[in-house]
Design a protein around this motif. Structure first.
Motif, PDB file in Angstrom:
ATOM      1  N   GLU A 143       6.939 -24.536 -44.626  1.00 53.09           N
ATOM      2  CA  GLU A 143       6.208 -25.407 -45.688  1.00 53.09           C
ATOM      3  C   GLU A 143       6.490 -25.332 -47.363  1.00 53.09           C
ATOM      4  O   GLU A 143       6.256 -26.223 -47.903  1.00 53.09           O
ATOM      5  CB  GLU A 143       4.730 -25.124 -45.522  1.00 53.09           C
ATOM      6  N   ARG A 144       7.394 -24.341 -47.360  1.00 54.18           N
ATOM      7  CA  ARG A 144       7.676 -23.976 -48.735  1.00 54.18           C
ATOM      8  C   ARG A 144       8.955 -24.552 -49.011  1.00 54.18           C
ATOM      9  O   ARG A 144      10.223 -24.500 -48.542  1.00 54.18           O
ATOM     10  CB  ARG A 144       7.770 -22.620 -49.015  1.00 54.18           C
ATOM     11  N   ARG A 145       9.318 -25.421 -50.387  1.00 52.36           N
ATOM     12  CA  ARG A 145      10.463 -25.965 -50.653  1.00 52.36           C
ATOM     13  C   ARG A 145      11.554 -24.999 -51.257  1.00 52.36           C
ATOM     14  O   ARG A 145      12.740 -25.126 -51.128  1.00 52.36           O
ATOM     15  CB  ARG A 145      10.171 -26.793 -52.008  1.00 52.36           C
ATOM     16  N   THR A 146      10.943 -23.960 -51.666  1.00 55.87           N
ATOM     17  CA  THR A 146      11.704 -22.709 -52.338  1.00 55.87           C
ATOM     18  C   THR A 146      11.389 -21.685 -51.446  1.00 55.87           C
ATOM     19  O   THR A 146      10.319 -21.131 -51.267  1.00 55.87           O
ATOM     20  CB  THR A 146      11.749 -22.553 -53.911  1.00 55.87           C
ATOM     21  N   THR A 186      16.304 -23.852 -52.785  1.00 51.25           N
ATOM     22  CA  THR A 186      15.299 -24.832 -53.016  1.00 51.25           C
ATOM     23  C   THR A 186      15.688 -26.239 -52.346  1.00 51.25           C
ATOM     24  O   THR A 186      16.818 -26.573 -52.542  1.00 51.25           O
ATOM     25  CB  THR A 186      15.029 -25.342 -54.492  1.00 51.25           C
ATOM     26  N   ARG A 187      15.131 -26.619 -51.469  1.00 52.04           N
ATOM     27  CA  ARG A 187      15.234 -28.079 -50.652  1.00 52.04           C
ATOM     28  C   ARG A 187      15.092 -29.191 -51.938  1.00 52.04           C
ATOM     29  O   ARG A 187      13.969 -29.139 -52.456  1.00 52.04           O
ATOM     30  CB  ARG A 187      14.351 -28.026 -49.736  1.00 52.04           C
ATOM     31  N   LYS A 190      12.530 -34.081 -50.732  1.00 61.27           N
ATOM     32  CA  LYS A 190      11.102 -33.731 -50.051  1.00 61.27           C
ATOM     33  C   LYS A 190      11.116 -34.141 -48.503  1.00 61.27           C
ATOM     34  O   LYS A 190      10.800 -33.034 -47.826  1.00 61.27           O
ATOM     35  CB  LYS A 190      10.006 -34.543 -50.637  1.00 61.27           C
ATOM     36  N   ASN A 191      11.856 -34.950 -48.043  1.00 60.90           N
ATOM     37  CA  ASN A 191      11.780 -35.388 -46.735  1.00 60.90           C
ATOM     38  C   ASN A 191      13.071 -35.322 -45.804  1.00 60.90           C
ATOM     39  O   ASN A 191      13.471 -35.980 -44.984  1.00 60.90           O
ATOM     40  CB  ASN A 191      11.253 -36.839 -46.345  1.00 60.90           C
ATOM     41  N   ASN A 193      16.691 -32.327 -45.156  1.00 57.22           N
ATOM     42  CA  ASN A 193      16.610 -30.843 -45.203  1.00 57.22           C
ATOM     43  C   ASN A 193      18.250 -30.431 -45.400  1.00 57.22           C
ATOM     44  O   ASN A 193      18.508 -29.345 -45.643  1.00 57.22           O
ATOM     45  CB  ASN A 193      16.425 -30.351 -43.762  1.00 57.22           C
ATOM     46  N   HIS A 196      20.445 -28.318 -50.529  1.00 55.79           N
ATOM     47  CA  HIS A 196      19.680 -27.004 -51.040  1.00 55.79           C
ATOM     48  C   HIS A 196      20.371 -26.475 -52.458  1.00 55.79           C
ATOM     49  O   HIS A 196      21.630 -26.786 -52.563  1.00 55.79           O
ATOM     50  CB  HIS A 196      19.292 -25.871 -50.292  1.00 55.79           C
TER      51      HIS A 196
END
Length: 355
Positions: A143-146, A186-187, A190-191, A193, A196
């Motif tokens: 759930e975390r972007r970073t 950091t991704r 948002k949608n 993967n 980074h």
């Protein structure tokens, strides 16, 4: 077994599939050591902060002069820096010993259950209970972007002369590098993967071992290799840097969906490729000579600038699977400032990005 041979054996085993990069026992122990290194650094920095505040109080009270306060602060900073180097060095030795145990096959499955108790409050892990615990951790991370990783790398090190490493003045197997540090991942989308951004802080140790019984001698603005008057058992030149690496990483880990239909963005579970660079400054340079004299073993450690560049910048790339990758870095600036022949440091090894 030399330090480099140890890591080379690890790399060969990984490539051959004889050592699993995802082995739970190995990974958890490495992460424990990483946590120890992080705790050491924070502890020493916090202690230094307290000591500096005490010096400031003495300065405000007029019991010491500003010059005395500055000198005390410098001495305290040097002491804490040495403490970090010594304590982290001990942790690094633990890490090297752990890798050696892994290569030698001394990490048995029996230790896996015992060791995992430290990291899971649910008691000895049954298959179903631990699976739920592991999935809950992975879901929270997804759930975390970073996220953050501990980075450790090791391998061979040398100098590029006239655009070539062939015919080097330095031993190929005896010259090596180490790097450890922390990075944030950091991704970027948002949608999706795939992309980074990885930024962090690392400490690099670049070692060179000259061939033909030679060592470095500073002659004015030039630093040259000269033949030693005695028979050297070891001749090593080490440069230590603190750097800030930045990489754009392509992570091909597939997006997953949990039981509730929510998309999970995980990382470091498939093929990864990173490209970027680093910049930083030199902490110290040291030459270590070992030889025998009159039946006694003699070790000489010489610290100084050796006309090396105070700042460092370069490019780096890595490619691998999961948390393990092949790592290449190259300094764009020469090692020595004013030498007639420009020589740039290059390193190749194995890199671990541990979540």
């Amino acid at each position: 077994m030399t330090k480099f041979t140890l890591y080379l054996a690890m790399a060969i085993s990984l490539i051959a599939g004889k050592v699993s990069a995802q082995d739970t026992t190995f990974e958890l122990k490495v992460k424990l050591i990483a946590n120890k290194i992080d705790a050491i650094t924070k502890e020493e920095k916090e202690a230094l902060k307290v000591e500096i505040e005490e010096v400031n109080k003495q300065l405000e009270a007029g019991t010491i002069t500003k010059a005395q306060a500055d000198e005390k602060k410098l001495q305290l900073a040097e002491t804490r820096s040495k403490n970090i180097e010594t304590r982290v060095g001990q942790a690094q030795e633990e890490l090297k010993d752990l890798v050696k145990q892994k290569v030698d096959g001394k990490l048995k499955e029996d230790y896996r259950r015992k060791f995992s108790i430290t990291f899971w409050d649910g008691g000895p892990k049954d298959d179903e209970g631990y699976k739920k615990y592991r999935d809950s951790i992975n879901n929270n991370r997804s759930e975390r972007r970073t996220t953050s990783q501990f980075v450790f790398a090791a391998g061979v090190n040398n100098l590029v002369t006239n655009k070539a490493v062939a015919g080097s003045d330095y031993r190929y197997w005896g010259s090596h590098f180490y790097e450890w540090g922390f990075t944030s991942n950091t991704r970027l989308m948002k949608n999706n993967n795939l992309l980074h951004l990885k930024c962090g802080m690392s400490v690099m140790y670049n070692n060179l071992r000259p061939t033909d019984n030679r060592y470095f001698v500073t002659n004015g603005s030039q630093t040259n290799l000269e033949t030693a008057p005695m028979n050297l058992r070891d001749s090593r030149f080490r440069n230590v840097y603190v750097t800030a690496p930045v990489h754009l990483e392509f992570d091909f880990t597939k997006t997953q969906t949990n039981a509730e239909g929510k998309r999970l963005f995980r990382s470091h579970e498939s093929v990864r490729f990173g490209i970027g660079g680093y910049a930083g400054f030199r902490v110290k340079s040291k030459q270590i000579l070992k030889y025998s004299e009159d039946g006694h073993n003699v070790t000489v450690k010489e610290k100084g600038g050796f006309n090396t560049e105070d700042f460092i910048y370069g490019v780096s790339t890595y490619i691998g699977y999961g948390e393990t990758s092949l790592y290449l870095k190259y300094d764009l600036n020469p090692l020595f400032k004013d030498n007639a022949v420009k020589q740039n440091n290059i390193s190749l090894g194995i890199r671990f990005d541990l979540n």
